[in-house]
Design a protein around this motif. Structure first.
Motif, PDB file in Angstrom:
ATOM      1  N   ASN A   1       0.821  -1.216   0.000  1.00 59.73           N
ATOM      2  CA  ASN A   1       0.000   0.000   0.000  1.00 59.73           C
ATOM      3  C   ASN A   1       0.851   1.261   0.000  1.00 59.73           C
ATOM      4  O   ASN A   1       0.321   2.365  -0.067  1.00 59.73           O
ATOM      5  CB  ASN A   1      -0.977   0.008   1.183  1.00 59.73           C
ATOM      6  N   GLY A   2       2.174   1.113   0.120  1.00 63.30           N
ATOM      7  CA  GLY A   2       3.074   2.250   0.017  1.00 63.30           C
ATOM      8  C   GLY A   2       3.298   3.034   1.288  1.00 63.30           C
ATOM      9  O   GLY A   2       3.970   4.069   1.268  1.00 63.30           O
TER      10      GLY A   2
ATOM     11  N   GLY B   1      -8.445   5.423   5.462  1.00 67.00           N
ATOM     12  CA  GLY B   1      -8.177   5.751   6.852  1.00 67.00           C
ATOM     13  C   GLY B   1      -6.828   6.410   7.074  1.00 67.00           C
ATOM     14  O   GLY B   1      -6.487   6.746   8.210  1.00 67.00           O
ATOM     15  N   ARG B   2      -6.054   6.632   6.015  1.00 75.53           N
ATOM     16  CA  ARG B   2      -4.713   7.212   6.148  1.00 75.53           C
ATOM     17  C   ARG B   2      -4.506   8.321   5.121  1.00 75.53           C
ATOM     18  O   ARG B   2      -5.169   8.382   4.089  1.00 75.53           O
ATOM     19  CB  ARG B   2      -3.645   6.129   5.947  1.00 75.53           C
ATOM     20  N   ASP B   3      -3.520   9.185   5.411  1.00 68.35           N
ATOM     21  CA  ASP B   3      -3.146  10.240   4.472  1.00 68.35           C
ATOM     22  C   ASP B   3      -2.327   9.656   3.316  1.00 68.35           C
ATOM     23  O   ASP B   3      -1.672   8.615   3.480  1.00 68.35           O
ATOM     24  CB  ASP B   3      -2.331  11.321   5.177  1.00 68.35           C
ATOM     25  N   PRO B   4      -2.303  10.325   2.155  1.00 67.91           N
ATOM     26  CA  PRO B   4      -1.625   9.765   0.982  1.00 67.91           C
ATOM     27  C   PRO B   4      -0.169  10.169   0.822  1.00 67.91           C
ATOM     28  O   PRO B   4       0.517   9.644  -0.056  1.00 67.91           O
ATOM     29  CB  PRO B   4      -2.444  10.330  -0.180  1.00 67.91           C
ATOM     30  N   GLN B   5       0.348  11.082   1.645  1.00 69.61           N
ATOM     31  CA  GLN B   5       1.664  11.642   1.363  1.00 69.61           C
ATOM     32  C   GLN B   5       2.759  10.585   1.333  1.00 69.61           C
ATOM     33  O   GLN B   5       3.630  10.588   0.449  1.00 69.61           O
ATOM     34  CB  GLN B   5       2.014  12.727   2.394  1.00 69.61           C
ATOM     35  N   ARG B   6       2.746   9.673   2.301  1.00 67.39           N
ATOM     36  CA  ARG B   6       3.803   8.657   2.327  1.00 67.39           C
ATOM     37  C   ARG B   6       3.662   7.700   1.150  1.00 67.39           C
ATOM     38  O   ARG B   6       4.666   7.212   0.615  1.00 67.39           O
ATOM     39  CB  ARG B   6       3.787   7.893   3.647  1.00 67.39           C
ATOM     40  N   VAL B   7       2.433   7.406   0.728  1.00 71.41           N
ATOM     41  CA  VAL B   7       2.218   6.549  -0.442  1.00 71.41           C
ATOM     42  C   VAL B   7       2.841   7.186  -1.674  1.00 71.41           C
ATOM     43  O   VAL B   7       3.549   6.531  -2.452  1.00 71.41           O
ATOM     44  CB  VAL B   7       0.709   6.296  -0.670  1.00 71.41           C
ATOM     45  N   ILE B   8       2.595   8.476  -1.842  1.00 72.08           N
ATOM     46  CA  ILE B   8       3.135   9.193  -3.000  1.00 72.08           C
ATOM     47  C   ILE B   8       4.659   9.215  -2.948  1.00 72.08           C
ATOM     48  O   ILE B   8       5.343   9.013  -3.964  1.00 72.08           O
ATOM     49  CB  ILE B   8       2.542  10.605  -3.070  1.00 72.08           C
ATOM     50  N   ARG B   9       5.224   9.436  -1.755  1.00 68.20           N
ATOM     51  CA  ARG B   9       6.683   9.431  -1.628  1.00 68.20           C
ATOM     52  C   ARG B   9       7.261   8.062  -1.968  1.00 68.20           C
ATOM     53  O   ARG B   9       8.326   7.966  -2.599  1.00 68.20           O
ATOM     54  CB  ARG B   9       7.094   9.844  -0.216  1.00 68.20           C
ATOM     55  N   SER B  10       6.577   7.004  -1.564  1.00 66.17           N
ATOM     56  CA  SER B  10       7.054   5.660  -1.896  1.00 66.17           C
ATOM     57  C   SER B  10       7.036   5.427  -3.398  1.00 66.17           C
ATOM     58  O   SER B  10       7.974   4.845  -3.963  1.00 66.17           O
ATOM     59  CB  SER B  10       6.187   4.604  -1.193  1.00 66.17           C
ATOM     60  N   ILE B  11       5.974   5.868  -4.048  1.00 63.95           N
ATOM     61  CA  ILE B  11       5.885   5.731  -5.505  1.00 63.95           C
ATOM     62  C   ILE B  11       7.053   6.447  -6.184  1.00 63.95           C
ATOM     63  O   ILE B  11       7.710   5.900  -7.077  1.00 63.95           O
ATOM     64  CB  ILE B  11       4.525   6.275  -6.011  1.00 63.95           C
ATOM     65  N   GLU B  12       7.323   7.662  -5.753  1.00 66.01           N
ATOM     66  CA  GLU B  12       8.408   8.447  -6.344  1.00 66.01           C
ATOM     67  C   GLU B  12       9.766   7.788  -6.087  1.00 66.01           C
ATOM     68  O   GLU B  12      10.615   7.719  -6.987  1.00 66.01           O
ATOM     69  CB  GLU B  12       8.376   9.863  -5.779  1.00 66.01           C
ATOM     70  N   TYR B  13       9.962   7.291  -4.868  1.00 63.91           N
ATOM     71  CA  TYR B  13      11.237   6.667  -4.531  1.00 63.91           C
ATOM     72  C   TYR B  13      11.442   5.373  -5.322  1.00 63.91           C
ATOM     73  O   TYR B  13      12.528   5.133  -5.888  1.00 63.91           O
ATOM     74  CB  TYR B  13      11.287   6.373  -3.035  1.00 63.91           C
ATOM     75  N   LEU B  14      10.420   4.537  -5.373  1.00 64.45           N
ATOM     76  CA  LEU B  14      10.545   3.259  -6.079  1.00 64.45           C
ATOM     77  C   LEU B  14      10.783   3.478  -7.571  1.00 64.45           C
ATOM     78  O   LEU B  14      11.574   2.749  -8.195  1.00 64.45           O
ATOM     79  CB  LEU B  14       9.288   2.410  -5.855  1.00 64.45           C
ATOM     80  N   ALA B  15      10.126   4.476  -8.141  1.00 61.21           N
ATOM     81  CA  ALA B  15      10.340   4.777  -9.560  1.00 61.21           C
ATOM     82  C   ALA B  15      11.784   5.245  -9.783  1.00 61.21           C
ATOM     83  O   ALA B  15      12.419   4.873 -10.778  1.00 61.21           O
ATOM     84  CB  ALA B  15       9.346   5.824 -10.030  1.00 61.21           C
ATOM     85  N   ALA B  16      12.311   6.032  -8.864  1.00 58.20           N
ATOM     86  CA  ALA B  16      13.691   6.507  -8.992  1.00 58.20           C
ATOM     87  C   ALA B  16      14.688   5.366  -8.908  1.00 58.20           C
ATOM     88  O   ALA B  16      15.760   5.416  -9.512  1.00 58.20           O
ATOM     89  CB  ALA B  16      13.989   7.540  -7.896  1.00 58.20           C
ATOM     90  N   GLN B  17      14.326   4.315  -8.182  1.00 53.60           N
ATOM     91  CA  GLN B  17      15.183   3.133  -8.054  1.00 53.60           C
ATOM     92  C   GLN B  17      14.909   2.096  -9.147  1.00 53.60           C
ATOM     93  O   GLN B  17      15.510   1.012  -9.129  1.00 53.60           O
ATOM     94  CB  GLN B  17      14.970   2.483  -6.678  1.00 53.60           C
TER      95      GLN B  17
END
Length: 295
Positions: A163-164, A198-214
């Motif tokens: 879920n990121g 039930g949760r905010d999306p900011q960490r999910v978006i950061r995970s998406i950006e980080y994983l794409a960069a890797q």
């Protein structure tokens, strides 16, 4: 309300909800799917709601089992499963007040490695799902390292379905032995994302950006709930995210269905194929490739 994760003092022990020996829809090729117990989202639309919570020893499942497959161990608030008696009827799951799976089992890295090794000759890979697999990131990192080092399992591609929400500092240890991560994005706007998960999306978006960069973002999926998260504002924000990623990603459009969801999720509308096709055409106009899944 989200259920608290049970304490796991030994990082080399994991809680497994169940194992699907063969799947052809959870990543490329023939795959085993290991569903880990516990999730840090509480989505009304979750199709695996019995993987959300952890057992707290209330023993409601013991009393409800029609086959007497569950019984107390003798220790306070502990139950055991008799696999010979269990008929996989899932009646115990419906009785759990914590959205847990009474058949979940605590296992070691070596025991799970042995199970995967048995099936490995017929598999192309293993997908770790849930629940949320990354909640048990230390166990998962140790298991993937052992799989990559094992001569009988080294050929398997290892994917994480997430879920990121994993904290950024924990991704590198997982990516050291993981071939890719599949992420769901439910919404871009914070209030809507909290309504859906039930949760905010900011960490999910950061995970998406980080994983794409890797170069480790194997798949990005948008669960489309028709009339709820398919607004023009959500579409525009998602397109902006995709265009800014350093890795080109084909977006998977998943149509929302009522199969397996709790009563709250049944109040949301299902998504028809025509709406998914319309979104796919809009994405194409934005230069973004996508594919639709309605079942």
């Amino acid at each position: 309300m989200r259920q608290p994760r049970a304490a796991m003092p030994d990082p080399l022990l994991g809680v497994i909800s169940h194992i699907l020996p063969f799947s052809c829809v959870d990543g490329p090729g023939s795959r085993m799917v290991v569903f880990l117990q516990g999730c840090n989202m509480d989505c009304p639309g979750c199709q695996n709601p019995h993987t959300i919570g952890h057992c707290d020893g209330c023993l409601s499942c013991v009393e409800s089992c029609p086959n007497q497959a569950l019984s107390p161990t003798g220790a306070p608030r502990q139950r055991q499963l008799d696999a010979q008696r269990c008929q996989q009827c899932d009646h115990c799951i419906s009785q759990c007040p914590r959205s847990g799976n009474p058949r979940s089992q605590v296992t070691s890295v070596e025991a799970l490695l042995a199970t995967i090794r048995t099936h490995a000759p017929l598999l192309d890979g293993v997908t770790f799902s849930g629940g949320e697999a990354t909640l048990q990131h230390r166990f998962l990192a140790a298991l993937m390292a052992r799989l990559k080092a094992d001569p009988q399992c080294a050929h398997l591609s290892l994917l994480i379905d997430s879920n990121g929400l994993l904290a950024p500092q924990h991704w590198p240890a997982l990516l050291a032995h993981c071939d890719g991560v599949m992420i769901d994005i439910k919404a871009m706007e914070a209030t809507l994302h909290r309504q859906l998960t039930g949760r905010d999306p900011q960490r999910v978006i950061r995970s998406i950006e980080y994983l794409a960069a890797q170069q480790k973002l194997t798949e990005l999926r948008w669960l489309v709930v028709q009339g709820l998260n398919d607004t023009e504002a959500e579409f525009t924000a998602l397109c902006e995210l995709l265009k800014a990623l350093p890795q080109s990603i084909s977006l998977r459009l998943n149509g929302y269905r009522h199969h397996g969801v709790r009563e709250a999720g049944r109040q949301w509308p299902q998504t028809d194929s025509a709406r998914l096709q319309a979104l796919a055409q809009q994405l194409a106009h934005q230069g973004i490739s996508s594919h639709c899944v309605t079942a």
